[in-house]
Design a protein around this motif. Structure first.
Motif, PDB file in Angstrom:
ATOM      1  N   TYR A 158      -6.918   0.838   2.535  1.00 49.96           N
ATOM      2  CA  TYR A 158      -7.998   1.789   3.025  1.00 49.96           C
ATOM      3  C   TYR A 158      -5.864   2.025   4.575  1.00 49.96           C
ATOM      4  N   ILE A 159      -6.181   3.367   4.841  1.00 46.69           N
ATOM      5  CA  ILE A 159      -5.089   3.733   5.103  1.00 46.69           C
ATOM      6  C   ILE A 159      -6.106   4.332   6.444  1.00 46.69           C
ATOM      7  N   LEU A 160      -5.496   4.310   7.722  1.00 45.27           N
ATOM      8  CA  LEU A 160      -5.654   4.625   9.085  1.00 45.27           C
ATOM      9  C   LEU A 160      -4.814   5.970   9.099  1.00 45.27           C
ATOM     10  N   TYR A 161      -5.567   6.673   9.934  1.00 49.73           N
ATOM     11  CA  TYR A 161      -4.774   7.955  10.691  1.00 49.73           C
ATOM     12  C   TYR A 161      -5.152   8.331  11.950  1.00 49.73           C
ATOM     13  N   PHE A 192      -0.673   8.887  -2.428  1.00 49.53           N
ATOM     14  CA  PHE A 192      -0.850   7.131  -2.525  1.00 49.53           C
ATOM     15  C   PHE A 192      -1.329   7.058  -3.251  1.00 49.53           C
ATOM     16  N   SER A 193      -2.760   7.195  -4.092  1.00 52.67           N
ATOM     17  CA  SER A 193      -2.975   6.713  -5.416  1.00 52.67           C
ATOM     18  C   SER A 193      -1.824   6.735  -6.913  1.00 52.67           C
ATOM     19  N   GLN A 194      -1.377   8.431  -6.594  1.00 51.03           N
ATOM     20  CA  GLN A 194      -0.512   8.581  -8.120  1.00 51.03           C
ATOM     21  C   GLN A 194       0.753   7.515  -7.451  1.00 51.03           C
ATOM     22  N   ILE A 254      -8.225   7.250   3.207  1.00 49.04           N
ATOM     23  CA  ILE A 254      -7.484   7.385   4.288  1.00 49.04           C
ATOM     24  C   ILE A 254      -8.947   7.471   5.702  1.00 49.04           C
ATOM     25  N   VAL A 255      -9.253   6.242   6.612  1.00 47.81           N
ATOM     26  CA  VAL A 255      -9.504   6.347   7.626  1.00 47.81           C
ATOM     27  C   VAL A 255      -8.751   7.795   8.292  1.00 47.81           C
ATOM     28  N   GLU A 308     -11.510  -2.104   7.439  1.00 52.58           N
ATOM     29  CA  GLU A 308     -10.427  -2.618   6.423  1.00 52.58           C
ATOM     30  C   GLU A 308      -9.446  -1.535   6.045  1.00 52.58           C
ATOM     31  N   THR A 309      -9.101  -0.724   6.981  1.00 52.17           N
ATOM     32  CA  THR A 309      -7.948  -0.431   6.727  1.00 52.17           C
ATOM     33  C   THR A 309      -6.382  -1.495   8.114  1.00 52.17           C
ATOM     34  N   VAL A 310      -5.138  -1.415   7.035  1.00 58.11           N
ATOM     35  CA  VAL A 310      -4.180  -2.397   7.297  1.00 58.11           C
ATOM     36  C   VAL A 310      -3.428  -1.667   7.099  1.00 58.11           C
TER      37      VAL A 310
END
Length: 230
Positions: free
Chosen positions: A46-49, A67-69, A85-86, A132-134
């Protein structure tokens, strides 16, 4: 009768105000973590913006896909590579004034009103310190908030080397990365967005240490993949 109840409450609040506030805060954090775990589709990381940017239609999905690719492997072993992405748009007073213009456009005022620093702070704190975003993509202001609260890990500890474009030991300007320059969706974020990596949440001791550590390990691999892109 009402007067007695009111007196009892005022007396109780006088003596136990801070314990009640602290307990309520921790209960809120735990509830947030539980609801997050139960309602969100699982992802490898998980990615936080957080910053002065609204994701337009399809833009967030495109960035998640990029990001997934770029992932070298399916790190959670569920048969698919998935990044979630959050996004938490957040604007300073100056940024809002610039966006709204003079004279002020009321429709824009209503659009930006929920995203002032003061209104975003509570959700940001819950997500950044208990969510969960790190991996984080942050405006310099929010990067500073995490750093001041000792919420970040030096990137060299994660990557094993000091990358180019470092703001300091904790962050790199995202726009300088080959990944950001290659993928169009990444290039749409503000140029001063900082990519960084936060510490393992202490709340994981109450919400599932094993799952949190697995998510943390997977996030490390995803971050290494981002920096390894060429």
């Amino acid at each position: 009768m009402f007067a007695k109840v009111k007196y009892w409450f005022q007396n109780y609040w006088y003596y136990y105000k801070w314990p009640v506030i602290l307990i309520s805060f921790f209960v809120g954090v735990l509830l947030f973590c539980f609801l997050q775990a139960e309602t969100r589709e699982r992802a490898d990381a998980y990615i936080l913006y957080t910053g002065p940017h609204f994701f337009e239609m399809g833009e967030k999905a495109s960035l998640e896909s990029a990001f997934s690719q770029n992932m070298r492997d399916d790190y959670d072993g569920d048969g698919k590579k998935t990044i979630s992405i959050v996004d938490m748009p957040a604007f300073s007073d100056e940024e809002i004034k610039e966006a709204v213009g003079t004279p002020e456009d009321m429709s824009l005022m209503l659009k930006y009103a929920p995203y002032t620093y003061d209104r975003v702070m509570e959700n940001f704190s819950q997500q950044a310190f208990a969510g969960e975003t790190v991996i984080c993509l942050l405006d310099p202001h929010w990067f500073g908030v995490l750093k001041e609260n000792k919420g970040l890990v030096p990137l060299e500890e994660i990557l094993g080397y000091k990358p180019d474009g470092m703001v300091d030991e904790y962050g790199v300007t995202f726009s300088t990365l080959a990944f950001s320059q290659f993928f169009e969706a990444a290039g749409k974020l503000p140029e001063d967005t900082v990519i960084c990596f936060r510490r393992l949440s202490t709340a994981s001791a109450f919400t599932g240490r094993e799952a949190a550590e697995k998510n943390y390990a997977n996030s490390k691999k995803v971050l290494c993949d981002i920096f390894a892109f060429s």
